[in-house]
Design a protein around this motif. Structure first.
Motif, PDB file in Angstrom:
ATOM      1  N   THR A 108       0.835  -1.208   0.000  1.00 60.17           N
ATOM      2  CA  THR A 108       0.000   0.000   0.000  1.00 60.17           C
ATOM      3  C   THR A 108       0.866   1.253   0.000  1.00 60.17           C
ATOM      4  OG1 THR A 108      -1.809  -1.125   1.124  1.00 60.17           O
ATOM      5  CG2 THR A 108      -1.782   1.283   1.272  1.00 60.17           C
ATOM      6  N   LEU A 109       1.899   1.265   0.828  1.00 63.32           N
ATOM      7  CA  LEU A 109       2.732   2.462   0.960  1.00 63.32           C
ATOM      8  C   LEU A 109       3.684   2.648  -0.214  1.00 63.32           C
ATOM      9  CD1 LEU A 109       3.442   2.412   4.790  1.00 63.32           C
ATOM     10  CD2 LEU A 109       1.688   3.685   3.532  1.00 63.32           C
ATOM     11  N   VAL A 110       4.268   1.569  -0.694  1.00 68.91           N
ATOM     12  CA  VAL A 110       5.194   1.672  -1.831  1.00 68.91           C
ATOM     13  C   VAL A 110       4.462   2.172  -3.074  1.00 68.91           C
ATOM     14  CG1 VAL A 110       6.593   0.316  -3.451  1.00 68.91           C
ATOM     15  CG2 VAL A 110       6.889   0.011  -0.988  1.00 68.91           C
ATOM     16  N   PHE A 111       3.233   1.711  -3.238  1.00 68.75           N
ATOM     17  CA  PHE A 111       2.449   2.110  -4.399  1.00 68.75           C
ATOM     18  C   PHE A 111       1.355   3.111  -4.013  1.00 68.75           C
ATOM     19  CE2 PHE A 111       4.177  -2.094  -5.450  1.00 68.75           C
ATOM     20  CZ  PHE A 111       4.853  -1.772  -6.611  1.00 68.75           C
ATOM     21  N   ALA A 112       1.638   3.952  -3.025  1.00 68.15           N
ATOM     22  CA  ALA A 112       0.663   4.928  -2.506  1.00 68.15           C
ATOM     23  C   ALA A 112       0.044   5.815  -3.594  1.00 68.15           C
ATOM     24  CB  ALA A 112       1.295   5.780  -1.407  1.00 68.15           C
ATOM     25  N   PRO A 113       0.792   6.268  -4.596  1.00 66.85           N
ATOM     26  CA  PRO A 113       0.151   7.117  -5.613  1.00 66.85           C
ATOM     27  C   PRO A 113      -1.009   6.431  -6.342  1.00 66.85           C
ATOM     28  CG  PRO A 113       2.527   7.287  -5.786  1.00 66.85           C
ATOM     29  CD  PRO A 113       2.239   6.173  -4.803  1.00 66.85           C
ATOM     30  N   PHE A 114      -1.023   5.101  -6.344  1.00 64.44           N
ATOM     31  CA  PHE A 114      -2.088   4.353  -7.004  1.00 64.44           C
ATOM     32  C   PHE A 114      -3.090   3.774  -6.013  1.00 64.44           C
ATOM     33  CE2 PHE A 114       1.922   3.508  -9.316  1.00 64.44           C
ATOM     34  CZ  PHE A 114       1.678   4.315 -10.414  1.00 64.44           C
ATOM     35  N   SER A 115      -2.830   3.911  -4.702  1.00 66.24           N
ATOM     36  CA  SER A 115      -3.603   3.218  -3.677  1.00 66.24           C
ATOM     37  C   SER A 115      -4.774   4.004  -3.107  1.00 66.24           C
ATOM     38  CB  SER A 115      -2.674   2.819  -2.518  1.00 66.24           C
ATOM     39  OG  SER A 115      -1.689   1.921  -2.950  1.00 66.24           O
ATOM     40  N   PHE A 116      -4.860   5.283  -3.397  1.00 65.18           N
ATOM     41  CA  PHE A 116      -5.887   6.126  -2.788  1.00 65.18           C
ATOM     42  C   PHE A 116      -6.596   6.941  -3.858  1.00 65.18           C
ATOM     43  CE2 PHE A 116      -2.615   5.351   0.412  1.00 65.18           C
ATOM     44  CZ  PHE A 116      -3.375   4.925   1.492  1.00 65.18           C
ATOM     45  N   GLN A 117      -7.714   7.541  -3.499  1.00 67.09           N
ATOM     46  CA  GLN A 117      -8.539   8.441  -4.311  1.00 67.09           C
ATOM     47  C   GLN A 117      -9.548   7.687  -5.180  1.00 67.09           C
ATOM     48  OE1 GLN A 117      -8.725  11.667  -3.608  1.00 67.09           O
ATOM     49  NE2 GLN A 117      -7.222  11.231  -2.041  1.00 67.09           N
ATOM     50  N   GLU A 118     -10.262   8.442  -6.028  1.00 71.93           N
ATOM     51  CA  GLU A 118     -11.390   7.862  -6.756  1.00 71.93           C
ATOM     52  C   GLU A 118     -10.981   6.924  -7.884  1.00 71.93           C
ATOM     53  OE1 GLU A 118     -10.685  11.949  -8.535  1.00 71.93           O
ATOM     54  OE2 GLU A 118     -10.755  11.099  -6.536  1.00 71.93           O
ATOM     55  N   ILE A 119      -9.813   7.139  -8.445  1.00 72.80           N
ATOM     56  CA  ILE A 119      -9.279   6.198  -9.432  1.00 72.80           C
ATOM     57  C   ILE A 119      -8.062   5.564  -8.779  1.00 72.80           C
ATOM     58  CG2 ILE A 119      -8.254   5.917 -11.709  1.00 72.80           C
ATOM     59  CD1 ILE A 119      -9.915   8.334 -12.613  1.00 72.80           C
ATOM     60  N   GLN A 120      -8.225   4.306  -8.381  1.00 67.99           N
ATOM     61  CA  GLN A 120      -7.164   3.657  -7.633  1.00 67.99           C
ATOM     62  C   GLN A 120      -7.023   2.204  -8.056  1.00 67.99           C
ATOM     63  OE1 GLN A 120      -8.644   2.240  -3.510  1.00 67.99           O
ATOM     64  NE2 GLN A 120      -9.572   4.261  -3.750  1.00 67.99           N
ATOM     65  N   VAL A 121      -5.785   1.767  -8.041  1.00 66.60           N
ATOM     66  CA  VAL A 121      -5.473   0.361  -8.218  1.00 66.60           C
ATOM     67  C   VAL A 121      -4.538   0.022  -7.060  1.00 66.60           C
ATOM     68  CG1 VAL A 121      -4.448  -1.409  -9.694  1.00 66.60           C
ATOM     69  CG2 VAL A 121      -5.684   0.498 -10.723  1.00 66.60           C
TER      70      VAL A 121
END
Length: 164
Positions: free
Chosen positions: A23-36
């Motif tokens: 989750t933390l390493v890929f944080a830019p993709f882990s949060f918000q309305e468009i997330q993977v």
């Protein structure tokens, strides 16, 4: 019996740690309305071991806290992961293709409301259900199923006596 408890706790802790790191390493993709959230691929693990249920819950909780998530995300996002993990465990003896269904559906239904009320994102709820659902399909349906088939081959070696 003590050994099984130690194995259970060790597996749960390892799963939690993996979830947090991903989750933390890929944080830019882990949060918000468009997330993977790539850590969501781990949500197939309850099909292999019941230790994944608390492991995923604790991992999501810690990942959300350390990732700077809003309080509703920390609480309800983690509870959604707990519910999805439990449902995956319940479905473990059915088709392996059902393993990613609970996290995809639960998160697609819950996360948009977290985004609206926790983060103030004003996109339409159905649109956010779609975007979150697509992200979950990528994480759980594609990456999770790839992980499932790799682990299935080695289940007794990896999960030992706790394998479902």
């Amino acid at each position: 019996m003590k050994q099984k408890n130690v194995i259970f706790l060790t597996q749960a802790a390892m799963i939690a740690a993996l979830y947090v790191v991903l989750t933390l390493v890929f944080a830019p993709f882990s949060f918000q309305e468009i997330q993977v959230r790539l850590a969501e691929a781990l949500t197939i693990l309850p099909a292999f071991t019941p230790a994944a249920i608390p492991g995923l819950f604790v991992g999501c909780l810690i990942g959300n806290i350390l990732g700077g998530a809003a309080l509703p995300d920390i609480l309800f996002g983690s509870l959604a992961t707990l519910a999805a993990a439990f449902l995956t465990y319940v479905l473990r003896n059915r088709s392996p293709f059902l393993a990613p269904a609970p996290p995809v559906l639960v998160n697609a239904l819950v996360v948009p409301f977290i985004l609206r009320f926790g983060y103030g994102i004003l996109l339409p709820i159905p649109l956010m259900m779609l975007t979150v659902g697509i992200g979950e399909l990528i994480s759980c349906g594609i990456l999770g199923m790839a992980l499932y088939f790799v682990l299935h081959r080695h289940r007794s070696t990896i999960f030992g006596d706790l394998a479902c």
